[in-house]
Write a protein that holds these residues in place. Structure first.
Motif, mmCIF file in Angstrom:
data_model
loop_
_atom_site.group_PDB
_atom_site.id
_atom_site.type_symbol
_atom_site.label_atom_id
_atom_site.label_comp_id
_atom_site.label_asym_id
_atom_site.label_seq_id
_atom_site.Cartn_x
_atom_site.Cartn_y
_atom_site.Cartn_z
ATOM 1 N N HIS A 1 0.857 -1.186 0.000
ATOM 2 C CA HIS A 1 0.000 0.000 0.000
ATOM 3 C C HIS A 1 0.892 1.235 0.000
ATOM 4 C CE1 HIS A 1 0.896 -0.628 4.294
ATOM 5 N NE2 HIS A 1 0.690 0.666 4.456
ATOM 6 N N GLU B 1 1.520 5.291 1.761
ATOM 7 C CA GLU B 1 1.237 6.156 2.906
ATOM 8 C C GLU B 1 1.729 7.566 2.612
ATOM 9 O OE1 GLU B 1 3.084 4.550 6.352
ATOM 10 O OE2 GLU B 1 1.723 2.824 6.508
ATOM 11 N N SER C 1 1.731 12.784 6.549
ATOM 12 C CA SER C 1 0.478 12.521 7.270
ATOM 13 C C SER C 1 0.352 11.069 7.702
ATOM 14 C CB SER C 1 -0.717 12.888 6.380
ATOM 15 O OG SER C 1 -0.794 11.995 5.271
ATOM 16 N N GLY C 2 0.998 10.158 6.962
ATOM 17 C CA GLY C 2 0.844 8.735 7.237
ATOM 18 C C GLY C 2 -0.477 8.172 6.758
ATOM 19 N N THR C 3 -1.262 8.969 6.052
ATOM 20 C CA THR C 3 -2.564 8.515 5.555
ATOM 21 C C THR C 3 -2.386 7.363 4.572
ATOM 22 O OG1 THR C 3 -3.459 10.745 5.781
ATOM 23 C CG2 THR C 3 -4.678 9.202 4.378
ATOM 24 N N ARG C 4 -3.095 6.275 4.831
ATOM 25 C CA ARG C 4 -2.976 5.091 3.995
ATOM 26 C C ARG C 4 -3.809 5.228 2.725
ATOM 27 N NH1 ARG C 4 -2.489 -1.093 5.201
ATOM 28 N NH2 ARG C 4 -3.402 -2.003 3.320
ATOM 29 N N GLN C 5 -3.227 4.815 1.619
ATOM 30 C CA GLN C 5 -3.960 4.728 0.366
ATOM 31 C C GLN C 5 -3.633 3.391 -0.286
ATOM 32 O OE1 GLN C 5 -4.685 8.006 -2.203
ATOM 33 N NE2 GLN C 5 -3.450 9.413 -0.968
ATOM 34 N N GLU D 1 10.744 3.942 1.153
ATOM 35 C CA GLU D 1 10.912 4.269 2.570
ATOM 36 C C GLU D 1 12.318 4.786 2.829
ATOM 37 O OE1 GLU D 1 10.151 5.297 6.052
ATOM 38 O OE2 GLU D 1 8.508 4.137 5.210
ATOM 39 N N LEU E 1 3.873 10.165 -1.756
ATOM 40 C CA LEU E 1 3.416 8.917 -1.171
ATOM 41 C C LEU E 1 4.610 7.984 -1.003
ATOM 42 C CD1 LEU E 1 0.185 8.332 -3.292
ATOM 43 C CD2 LEU E 1 0.358 9.306 -0.990
ATOM 44 N N VAL F 1 5.057 1.188 0.649
ATOM 45 C CA VAL F 1 5.313 0.323 1.804
ATOM 46 C C VAL F 1 5.475 -1.114 1.312
ATOM 47 C CG1 VAL F 1 4.435 -0.529 4.003
ATOM 48 C CG2 VAL F 1 4.018 1.856 3.312
#
Length: 343
Positions: A220, A222, A226-230, A296, A314, A317
């Motif tokens: 996925h 992130e 923000s660390g918001t998952r998409q 990362e 983005l 991960v």
């Protein structure tokens, strides 16, 4: 073109690359002889570290997936009640940061002197050690020695450095207690064929160490800040700028391409230190695309520098998906954990 991309071309299968590396073959021969001599002189009484020790390393330079594998092993140790200490050389400065994000329960120590690093890790509460990039660290003992070979490297030049990517030949796998074949952009059939070839080609024959295969897949995305998952599907049909300062940027771009994205790769040298000019280049590239996606390893360096006025990149991960014999690795790690002190 970055030095990494030049090296990948030079070690490739094209006719031009084969001709270009001919002048390097004498140097490769000298390097091979030196590594053979070094291995032959390795002392049987290697220094024992103060805690049970798992070493992870590879035969080729970079890009095999040893760092995500080492992080997976450390996470496995933590999930089974032992505090892992991850020891690294500290080269480049990014890998300690990556490990701290991937395995927050771990004690991470970057020190070229692994003995001193082990002492420091134990003082900070570590109960078992995971040595990242330690296969050629012949002067340090280990309870479990894991060799990592990537399926992507199977088609590379067979020569050692600098005419090819190899630090050691496949006969060095005789030192391994367990072998892991990784794949990112290579097919499952290619990884399986490599694993089967290693079984047939090793000196120990079919009774040698277990061989596992694993796929390193982007699970996925992130938001970098923000660390918001998409989900990966958001890239389908989109224009994506893939920024990668890693050993194998092409495989990263191919992984994003499998999600249906139109990928523009911006590749840098492995362990690249991002400067202002690099940031400006990426921000400009982002205006011509829908997303900027980074690894990362790059995100740990870009987070504090990325301008707040620009769209958030983005982070891809990675997940470790065992495809063959993963239980053998778990059992090998379990045996090491059995000797590790409980809290």
């Amino acid at each position: 073109m970055s030095a990494t991309r030049v090296a990948h071309w030079l070690w490739g299968a094209s006719a031009a690359a084969r001709v270009a590396r001919v002048p390097l073959i004498p140097l490769a021969g000298a390097y091979w002889a030196l590594m053979k001599l070094r291995a032959a002189r390795a002392r049987a009484d290697a220094v024992r570290l103060p805690l049970p020790t798992i070493a992870v390393g590879n035969l080729s330079v970079g890009g095999t997936g040893k760092t995500p594998l080492a992080a997976w092993i450390a996470s496995y140790c933590a999930a089974h009640g032992r505090t892992p200490g991850i020891l690294l050389r500290g080269y480049g400065g990014d890998e300690p940061l990556v490990h701290r994000r991937l395995v927050p329960q771990a004690v991470v120590v970057a020190n070229p002197d692994r003995v001193a690093g082990a002492v420091a890790a134990r003082a900070q509460g570590a109960q078992v050690l995971v040595l990242d990039d330690a296969y050629q660290l012949l002067g340090v003992g280990r309870d479990l020695n894991i060799a990592v070979v990537s399926a992507e490297s199977a088609t590379a030049s067979p020569w050692p450095l600098p005419a090819g990517p190899w630090r050691e030949g496949r006969d060095a796998l005789d030192r391994a207690d367990l072998i892991v074949v990784t794949r990112k952009s290579a097919s499952a059939d290619a990884a399986s064929a490599l694993a089967d070839g290693l079984v047939r080609g090793r000196s120990g024959g079919p009774g040698g160490p277990p061989i596992c295969t694993v796929r390193l897949v982007v699970s996925h995305l992130e938001g970098m800040r923000s660390g918001t998952r998409q989900e990966l599907g958001v890239l389908a049909g989109r224009r994506v700028v893939a920024a990668a300062g890693i050993a194998d940027p092409e495989s990263f771009a191919q992984q994003l391409g499998t999600a249906g994205a139109s990928v523009q790769l911006v590749a840098y040298q492995d362990h690249h230190a991002y400067r202002q000019a690099d940031l400006e280049r990426l921000v400009r590239a982002a205006t011509g695309g829908d997303y900027v996606v980074v690894t990362e390893k790059d995100a740990v360096k870009l987070r504090r520098q990325w301008p707040g006025s620009a769209a958030e990149p983005l982070v891809a991960v990675l997940a470790v998906h065992w495809e063959r014999n993963g239980r053998a690795l778990e059992q090998a790690v379990d045996a090491v954990l059995a000797s590790a002190r409980r809290p």
